[in-house]
Design a protein around this motif. Structure first.
Motif, PDB file in Angstrom:
ATOM      1  N   ASP A 190     -10.690   3.057   4.130  1.00 12.76           N
ATOM      2  CA  ASP A 190     -10.012   1.760   4.059  1.00 12.76           C
ATOM      3  C   ASP A 190      -8.734   1.820   3.231  1.00 12.76           C
ATOM      4  OD1 ASP A 190     -12.124   0.686   5.504  1.00 12.76           O
ATOM      5  OD2 ASP A 190     -13.229   0.083   3.713  1.00 12.76           O
ATOM      6  N   LEU A 191      -8.631   2.811   2.332  1.00 12.71           N
ATOM      7  CA  LEU A 191      -7.461   2.953   1.468  1.00 12.71           C
ATOM      8  C   LEU A 191      -6.874   4.346   1.638  1.00 12.71           C
ATOM      9  CD1 LEU A 191      -8.891   1.298  -1.784  1.00 12.71           C
ATOM     10  CD2 LEU A 191      -7.191   0.305  -0.247  1.00 12.71           C
ATOM     11  N   GLN A 192      -5.551   4.404   1.735  1.00 13.59           N
ATOM     12  CA  GLN A 192      -4.855   5.676   1.895  1.00 13.59           C
ATOM     13  C   GLN A 192      -3.946   5.907   0.689  1.00 13.59           C
ATOM     14  OE1 GLN A 192      -5.733   7.613   4.412  1.00 13.59           O
ATOM     15  NE2 GLN A 192      -7.044   5.989   5.261  1.00 13.59           N
ATOM     16  N   THR A 193      -3.541   7.160   0.477  1.00 12.64           N
ATOM     17  CA  THR A 193      -2.647   7.489  -0.623  1.00 12.64           C
ATOM     18  C   THR A 193      -1.393   6.613  -0.579  1.00 12.64           C
ATOM     19  OG1 THR A 193      -3.352   9.763  -0.994  1.00 12.64           O
ATOM     20  CG2 THR A 193      -1.060   9.260  -1.462  1.00 12.64           C
ATOM     21  N   ALA A 197      -2.498  -2.015  -6.161  1.00 11.83           N
ATOM     22  CA  ALA A 197      -3.558  -2.936  -6.595  1.00 11.83           C
ATOM     23  C   ALA A 197      -3.563  -4.183  -5.722  1.00 11.83           C
ATOM     24  CB  ALA A 197      -3.352  -3.309  -8.062  1.00 11.83           C
ATOM     25  N   ARG A 198      -2.385  -4.608  -5.322  1.00 10.20           N
ATOM     26  CA  ARG A 198      -2.277  -5.810  -4.488  1.00 10.20           C
ATOM     27  C   ARG A 198      -2.948  -5.605  -3.137  1.00 10.20           C
ATOM     28  NH1 ARG A 198       1.815  -8.085  -0.984  1.00 10.20           N
ATOM     29  NH2 ARG A 198       1.856 -10.361  -1.159  1.00 10.20           N
ATOM     30  N   SER A 199      -2.813  -4.401  -2.575  1.00 10.37           N
ATOM     31  CA  SER A 199      -3.427  -4.141  -1.276  1.00 10.37           C
ATOM     32  C   SER A 199      -4.949  -4.132  -1.365  1.00 10.37           C
ATOM     33  CB  SER A 199      -2.930  -2.810  -0.704  1.00 10.37           C
ATOM     34  OG  SER A 199      -3.306  -1.726  -1.533  1.00 10.37           O
ATOM     35  N   LEU A 227      -7.700   9.157  -9.236  1.00 10.13           N
ATOM     36  CA  LEU A 227      -6.430   8.603  -8.772  1.00 10.13           C
ATOM     37  C   LEU A 227      -5.320   9.024  -9.730  1.00 10.13           C
ATOM     38  CD1 LEU A 227      -7.443   4.898  -7.976  1.00 10.13           C
ATOM     39  CD2 LEU A 227      -7.237   6.775  -6.337  1.00 10.13           C
ATOM     40  N   VAL A 228      -4.081   9.035  -9.217  1.00  9.07           N
ATOM     41  CA  VAL A 228      -2.896   9.267 -10.041  1.00  9.07           C
ATOM     42  C   VAL A 228      -1.946   8.107  -9.811  1.00  9.07           C
ATOM     43  CG1 VAL A 228      -0.920  10.746 -10.492  1.00  9.07           C
ATOM     44  CG2 VAL A 228      -3.140  11.773  -9.944  1.00  9.07           C
ATOM     45  N   GLU A 229      -1.573   7.439 -10.890  1.00 12.06           N
ATOM     46  CA  GLU A 229      -0.666   6.290 -10.780  1.00 12.06           C
ATOM     47  C   GLU A 229       0.782   6.756 -10.814  1.00 12.06           C
ATOM     48  OE1 GLU A 229       0.587   2.226 -13.222  1.00 12.06           O
ATOM     49  OE2 GLU A 229      -1.293   3.270 -13.716  1.00 12.06           O
ATOM     50  N   THR A 230       1.584   6.247  -9.882  1.00 15.24           N
ATOM     51  CA  THR A 230       3.022   6.518  -9.860  1.00 15.24           C
ATOM     52  C   THR A 230       3.771   5.196  -9.771  1.00 15.24           C
ATOM     53  OG1 THR A 230       3.006   6.746  -7.450  1.00 15.24           O
ATOM     54  CG2 THR A 230       2.735   8.762  -8.749  1.00 15.24           C
ATOM     55  N   GLN A 243       1.789   2.491  -7.558  1.00 13.53           N
ATOM     56  CA  GLN A 243       1.047   2.965  -6.397  1.00 13.53           C
ATOM     57  C   GLN A 243       0.116   4.088  -6.839  1.00 13.53           C
ATOM     58  OE1 GLN A 243       3.725   4.024  -3.217  1.00 13.53           O
ATOM     59  NE2 GLN A 243       4.206   1.878  -2.745  1.00 13.53           N
ATOM     60  N   TYR A 244      -0.893   4.336  -6.020  1.00 17.64           N
ATOM     61  CA  TYR A 244      -1.935   5.266  -6.421  1.00 17.64           C
ATOM     62  C   TYR A 244      -2.125   6.359  -5.376  1.00 17.64           C
ATOM     63  CZ  TYR A 244      -2.883   1.705  -9.892  1.00 17.64           C
ATOM     64  OH  TYR A 244      -2.749   0.816 -10.932  1.00 17.64           O
ATOM     65  N   ARG A 245      -2.022   7.595  -5.852  1.00 16.27           N
ATOM     66  CA  ARG A 245      -2.298   8.747  -5.006  1.00 16.27           C
ATOM     67  C   ARG A 245      -3.750   9.147  -5.184  1.00 16.27           C
ATOM     68  NH1 ARG A 245      -0.188  13.197  -6.270  1.00 16.27           N
ATOM     69  NH2 ARG A 245       0.803  12.749  -8.280  1.00 16.27           N
TER      70      ARG A 245
END
Length: 252
Positions: A190-193, A197-199, A227-230, A243-245
């Protein structure tokens, strides 16, 4: 209710103990708060309700509905306070003062309780005598509230305290619940790289309907290297977007 920690209650408690606008003082007013346990096993029970217990309970309720303060010996405190009251007798009063001395010492202890839990226990000053009065009237008592009613009230307060401690402790579990929910949606695809947070919040998924809850879960997953936050900066300026990788291991 599910066997695991109830997510909605845990999140509400988390907001209460974190302070700010989420701490509205409401949960501290639930003096009869019971943490919902679910036994590991399940057994089908098909029997008639206990009619004698039901009838006894209804008899108490009906007695309270038609309660006459004069008939039970209640009197106004003074001409300035006309609401009639029942006092504690000597034994019940002694038990209450002994219990309250211990409570006040705990509330003022240097080690201290969490402010939210301290506020919760502070309201037991009123809860315990109220429970004693209910016990007294349920037993069709008249006149002063006695020792037996107070002992049962103190026993229930001790039981309620253990549940309050568990409930407030569950606030720390809220971020774990959110993190597990996010990880579950990652593994489902359901979630991609590159998600934000909003999505996550916009999907209104279970345990992820509150913005602060979503952010707490994302922060924990970052701390655990799932996760890695950018930060994505916009050409037109303004606040950057996080965004989160996704760590490939998170999909396993």
């Amino acid at each position: 209710m599910a066997r695991r920690t109830p997510g909605r209650l845990a999140e509400y408690v988390r907001r209460a103990i974190s302070g700010g606008t989420g701490d509205d003082g409401l949960i501290q007013r639930f003096g009869l708060l019971i943490w919902p346990d679910q036994p590991p096993g399940w057994k089908s029970v098909d029997r008639y309700p206990d009619s004698r217990a039901r009838d006894a309970a209804w008899e108490v309720f009906e007695g309270f509905e038609g309660l006459d303060p004069v008939a039970i010996g209640a009197e106004p405190v003074s001409r300035f306070q006309l609401v009639p009251i029942l006092r504690l007798d000597r034994e019940a009063h002694g038990l209450f003062l002994e219990w309250r001395q211990g409570l006040e010492q705990r509330l003022r202890s240097p080690e201290g309780l969490h402010p939210a839990l301290e506020s919760h226990f502070a309201k037991y000053r009123k809860l315990v005598p109220a429970l004693a009065l209910i016990n007294h009237l349920a037993d069709v008592g008249r006149g002063q509230v006695g020792e037996e009613a107070m002992l049962r009230a103190l026993g229930l307060a001790e039981y309620l305290e253990t549940h309050a401690v568990r409930a407030y402790g569950a606030g720390d579990e809220a971020e774990n619940i959110a993190a597990k929910a996010i990880l579950s949606h990652i593994r489902k695809g359901d979630l991609q790289t590159g998600f934000s947070a909003r999505s996550v919040h916009q999907r209104n998924w279970s345990h992820l309907s509150d913005r602060s809850q979503v952010q707490a879960g994302l922060n924990l997953l970052c701390d655990l290297d799932w996760l890695v936050e950018t930060e994505i900066r916009h050409p037109e300026g303004g606040r950057p977007t996080a965004q989160y990788r996704i760590n490939p291991r998170a999909r396993q």
